[in-house]
Design a protein around this motif. Structure first.
Motif, PDB file in Angstrom:
ATOM      1  N   SER A  51       0.862  -1.192  -0.151  1.00  0.00           N
ATOM      2  CA  SER A  51       0.028  -0.063   0.025  1.00  0.00           C
ATOM      3  C   SER A  51       1.041   1.506  -0.095  1.00  0.00           C
ATOM      4  O   SER A  51       1.612   1.280   0.761  1.00  0.00           O
ATOM      5  N   THR A  52       0.776   2.346  -0.781  1.00  0.00           N
ATOM      6  CA  THR A  52       1.469   3.429  -1.192  1.00  0.00           C
ATOM      7  C   THR A  52       0.617   4.424  -0.728  1.00  0.00           C
ATOM      8  O   THR A  52      -0.420   4.688  -1.309  1.00  0.00           O
ATOM      9  N   HIS A  53       1.242   5.648  -0.002  1.00  0.00           N
ATOM     10  CA  HIS A  53       0.502   6.740   0.529  1.00  0.00           C
ATOM     11  C   HIS A  53       1.225   7.764   0.006  1.00  0.00           C
ATOM     12  O   HIS A  53       2.458   7.966   0.580  1.00  0.00           O
ATOM     13  N   LEU A  54       0.935   8.804  -0.915  1.00  0.00           N
ATOM     14  CA  LEU A  54       1.575   9.895  -1.231  1.00  0.00           C
ATOM     15  C   LEU A  54       0.980  11.087  -0.544  1.00  0.00           C
ATOM     16  O   LEU A  54      -0.199  11.538  -0.857  1.00  0.00           O
ATOM     17  N   LEU A  55       1.679  11.722   0.681  1.00  0.00           N
ATOM     18  CA  LEU A  55       1.049  12.768   1.369  1.00  0.00           C
ATOM     19  C   LEU A  55       1.641  13.954   0.873  1.00  0.00           C
ATOM     20  O   LEU A  55       3.031  14.135   0.639  1.00  0.00           O
ATOM     21  N   VAL A  56       0.869  14.865   0.733  1.00  0.00           N
ATOM     22  CA  VAL A  56       1.326  16.292   0.299  1.00  0.00           C
ATOM     23  C   VAL A  56       0.713  17.320   1.219  1.00  0.00           C
ATOM     24  O   VAL A  56      -0.384  17.193   1.903  1.00  0.00           O
ATOM     25  N   ASN A  57       1.849  18.307   1.883  1.00  0.00           N
ATOM     26  CA  ASN A  57       1.380  18.919   3.036  1.00  0.00           C
ATOM     27  C   ASN A  57       0.723  20.222   2.499  1.00  0.00           C
ATOM     28  O   ASN A  57       1.128  21.158   2.854  1.00  0.00           O
ATOM     29  N   VAL A  58      -0.516  20.040   2.255  1.00  0.00           N
ATOM     30  CA  VAL A  58      -1.351  21.066   1.891  1.00  0.00           C
ATOM     31  C   VAL A  58      -2.869  20.529   1.925  1.00  0.00           C
ATOM     32  O   VAL A  58      -3.199  19.598   1.791  1.00  0.00           O
ATOM     33  N   GLY A  59      -3.829  21.206   2.766  1.00  0.00           N
ATOM     34  CA  GLY A  59      -5.083  21.141   3.042  1.00  0.00           C
ATOM     35  C   GLY A  59      -5.983  22.370   3.335  1.00  0.00           C
ATOM     36  O   GLY A  59      -5.510  23.388   2.931  1.00  0.00           O
ATOM     37  N   ALA A  60      -7.014  22.286   3.637  1.00  0.00           N
ATOM     38  CA  ALA A  60      -7.872  23.348   3.690  1.00  0.00           C
ATOM     39  C   ALA A  60      -7.346  24.360   4.802  1.00  0.00           C
ATOM     40  O   ALA A  60      -7.725  25.772   4.647  1.00  0.00           O
ATOM     41  N   SER A  61      -6.524  24.210   5.852  1.00  0.00           N
ATOM     42  CA  SER A  61      -5.988  25.145   6.788  1.00  0.00           C
ATOM     43  C   SER A  61      -4.985  26.062   6.051  1.00  0.00           C
ATOM     44  O   SER A  61      -4.642  27.024   6.789  1.00  0.00           O
ATOM     45  N   HIS A  62      -4.301  25.701   5.069  1.00  0.00           N
ATOM     46  CA  HIS A  62      -3.621  26.482   4.518  1.00  0.00           C
ATOM     47  C   HIS A  62      -4.181  27.360   3.262  1.00  0.00           C
ATOM     48  O   HIS A  62      -3.377  28.283   2.841  1.00  0.00           O
ATOM     49  N   GLU A  63      -5.307  27.495   3.224  1.00  0.00           N
ATOM     50  CA  GLU A  63      -6.109  28.097   2.149  1.00  0.00           C
ATOM     51  C   GLU A  63      -6.582  29.675   2.592  1.00  0.00           C
ATOM     52  O   GLU A  63      -6.884  29.802   4.049  1.00  0.00           O
ATOM     53  N   TYR A  64      -6.344  30.434   1.990  1.00  0.00           N
ATOM     54  CA  TYR A  64      -6.607  32.073   2.115  1.00  0.00           C
ATOM     55  C   TYR A  64      -8.068  32.348   2.140  1.00  0.00           C
ATOM     56  O   TYR A  64      -8.890  31.486   1.214  1.00  0.00           O
ATOM     57  N   PRO A  65      -8.685  33.539   2.707  1.00  0.00           N
ATOM     58  CA  PRO A  65     -10.185  33.600   2.729  1.00  0.00           C
ATOM     59  C   PRO A  65     -10.453  33.915   1.153  1.00  0.00           C
ATOM     60  O   PRO A  65      -9.787  34.739   0.444  1.00  0.00           O
ATOM     61  N   GLY A  66     -11.552  33.384   0.683  1.00  0.00           N
ATOM     62  CA  GLY A  66     -12.255  33.558  -0.533  1.00  0.00           C
ATOM     63  C   GLY A  66     -11.461  32.220  -1.488  1.00  0.00           C
ATOM     64  O   GLY A  66     -12.083  32.313  -2.635  1.00  0.00           O
ATOM     65  N   GLN A  67     -10.649  31.608  -1.028  1.00  0.00           N
ATOM     66  CA  GLN A  67     -10.159  30.650  -1.957  1.00  0.00           C
ATOM     67  C   GLN A  67     -10.335  29.225  -1.226  1.00  0.00           C
ATOM     68  O   GLN A  67      -9.490  28.334  -1.425  1.00  0.00           O
ATOM     69  N   SER A  68     -11.413  29.128  -0.437  1.00  0.00           N
ATOM     70  CA  SER A  68     -11.670  27.860   0.298  1.00  0.00           C
ATOM     71  C   SER A  68     -11.865  26.783  -0.726  1.00  0.00           C
ATOM     72  O   SER A  68     -12.401  27.238  -1.840  1.00  0.00           O
ATOM     73  N   GLY A  69     -11.509  25.768  -0.453  1.00  0.00           N
ATOM     74  CA  GLY A  69     -11.789  24.326  -1.408  1.00  0.00           C
ATOM     75  C   GLY A  69     -10.796  24.057  -2.455  1.00  0.00           C
ATOM     76  O   GLY A  69     -11.030  23.170  -3.165  1.00  0.00           O
ATOM     77  N   LEU A  70      -9.774  24.872  -2.518  1.00  0.00           N
ATOM     78  CA  LEU A  70      -8.564  24.657  -3.507  1.00  0.00           C
ATOM     79  C   LEU A  70      -8.127  23.478  -3.453  1.00  0.00           C
ATOM     80  O   LEU A  70      -7.742  22.660  -4.548  1.00  0.00           O
ATOM     81  N   SER A  71      -7.813  22.982  -2.212  1.00  0.00           N
ATOM     82  CA  SER A  71      -7.036  21.919  -2.020  1.00  0.00           C
ATOM     83  C   SER A  71      -7.834  20.571  -2.532  1.00  0.00           C
ATOM     84  O   SER A  71      -7.188  19.561  -2.973  1.00  0.00           O
ATOM     85  N   HIS A  72      -9.234  20.477  -2.063  1.00  0.00           N
ATOM     86  CA  HIS A  72      -9.884  19.416  -2.402  1.00  0.00           C
ATOM     87  C   HIS A  72     -10.287  19.654  -3.970  1.00  0.00           C
ATOM     88  O   HIS A  72     -10.322  18.327  -4.602  1.00  0.00           O
TER      89      HIS A  72
END
Length: 449
Positions: A51-72
């Protein structure tokens, strides 16, 4: 969230491994490529699967106001074509090999996972490398992909009162923390999101020195390193934005929100601002909160079920949630529905829960009850370790929180050191009105009355 169709029973049977084999913990190794890609290998040879998991350290808490949902949204769009795969082809490749794949965006990170026969590890590594740096992100696919994300939001949040309630709770529960940003994004932000924004987000965060590759299964460390270098070493390290842990002041004061829905059973959320392993001054506090979560809400003999469901018949399906693995402060959540057979106003239900919390604050649990809580928590870990994906998910949660791998070690000993008096003191410290956020779900007609 992207999900592929599960494969046949053959691979699933290999993933569900016997508890007896847990006596020998999988051997873990770590190495880092020159470009900053961190790799964790856990050798587990109980079945010919990896089982391989590629984790990228970016999620919703990194997003700026007005740009929510970018990571998803980006997680969705990466499956719509790269330099080596056509839209939807990645999942088809994994399925043809007898495996399965998935992806998930969290508030702290995004993770892409594949599980397949171990002799096809190179395929998973090549596909992950392609996702990391070679996404196409054409405008036509963006238009289709963002509509799918908006439909997902309508179905899973806007038309689901319980999830709308939880989303509103997050906004008041984290007034000064970026954890108030919904992972799926606000609809107003999704409607004005552009493909240029998405491309810039991809270029900014998807870099080898902002990623961790976890490989768990029937593999050998040296062979994994050789293949990882083949597919990932050519990517260049890049400058990354400066990030800070999302902290939430303990003195935010009591907060409350109400969501109305005429068809829903009344429901209550009570949430308290608490630390995690990444933010606590004393990790013993976190271990105590974990045990309190088990004392209150885990198993048929848990306190809320015993006193408020079976004895007083006030609650239906009480749930107590606390996740100590996050890069910032979090919430200790207590939720329940009103028992329709003995309906009480939601404020009375809140007082009934407060009574159980005050009991913890005034009287330490007896040793037998505390031992039961420890056993339940450790049983969950044993169960998770009995699958390759469970092991990888645990590593992802720890590393995605910015914690060292050693956090996975000595858990039983750490929980054993928590005393009944420490349980009492943690309850007194963290279950206060200054830390409290309350969310009600009520029928519209109740408001009219």
């Amino acid at each position: 969230m992207h999900r592929s169709h599960p494969p046949g029973c053959a691979l699933l049977g290999l993933l569900l491994l016997t508890p007896q084999a847990l006596a020998n913990a999988p051997e873990r190794h770590e190495f880092t490529l020159d470009n900053g890609l961190r790799v964790v290998v856990a050798e587990d040879r109980r079945a010919p699967v990896v089982s391989t998991h590629l984790l990228v350290n970016v999620g919703a808490s990194h997003e700026y106001p007005g740009q929510s949902g970018l990571s998803h949204a980006l997680e969705h769009l990466l499956f719509r074509g790269t330099s080596k795969t056509a839209p939807g082809e990645l999942s088809k490749i994994i399925e043809r090999l007898g495996g399965r794949d998935n992806a998930q965006t969290d508030r702290d990170f995004t993770v892409y996972q594949q599980t397949l026969p171990s002799d096809r590890l190179a395929v998973a590594l090549e596909l992950n490398a392609d996702l990391l740096k070679n996404a196409r992100l054409p405008n036509a696919e963006f238009d289709r992909g963002i509509e799918a994300v908006k439909a997902e939001r309508r179905e899973s949040v806007d038309n689901y009162p319980r999830n709308r309630l939880f989303e509103q709770l997050q906004t008041i529960g984290y007034p000064s923390s970026s954890y108030h940003t919904p992972v799926i994004g606000w609809m107003s932000d999704l409607e004005r999101m552009s493909n240029d924004e998405l491309k810039a987000w991809y270029r900014t965060w998807y870099a080898p020195n902002n990623a961790i590759l976890i490989v768990v299964g029937d593999v050998q460390r040296d062979e994994v390193q050789q293949q990882v270098e083949r597919y990932f070493a050519g990517f260049a390290r890049q400058n990354l934005p400066v990030t800070k842990p999302p902290l939430q002041s303990a003195t935010a004061g009591p907060r409350q929100v109400t969501v109305y829905d005429e068809y829903s059973t009344p429901m209550l959320f009570m949430s308290f601002n608490v630390p995690t392993y990444a933010t606590a001054l004393a990790t013993a506090d976190v271990d105590a909160l974990r045990l309190i979560q088990a004392l209150l809400g885990k198993g048929l003999s848990a306190r809320l079920s015993t006193h408020l469901t079976h004895q007083q018949a006030l609650l239906s399906n009480p749930v107590v949630s606390y996740d100590p693995l996050a890069r910032g402060d979090t919430l200790f959540d207590i939720s329940a529905s009103v028992n329709p057979a003995h309906a009480k106003p939601l404020p009375e239900l809140q007082q009934a829960i407060w009574a159980q919390l005050r009991t913890l604050q005034q009287t330490p649990p007896d040793p037998a009850e505390l031992a039961r809580a420890r056993a339940l928590l450790l049983a969950d870990r044993v169960f998770a370790q009995d699958s390759l994906e469970g092991q990888a998910d645990e590593i992802v949660a720890v590393l995605g929180s910015g914690l060292p791998l050693s956090q996975l070690d000595n858990d039983a000993a750490n929980l054993a050191r928590v005393t009944p008096e420490q349980i009492k003191e943690a309850a007194r410290t963290y279950f206060t009105r200054e830390r409290l956020a309350v969310a009600y779900l009520q029928a519209k007609e109740a408001d009219d009355e």
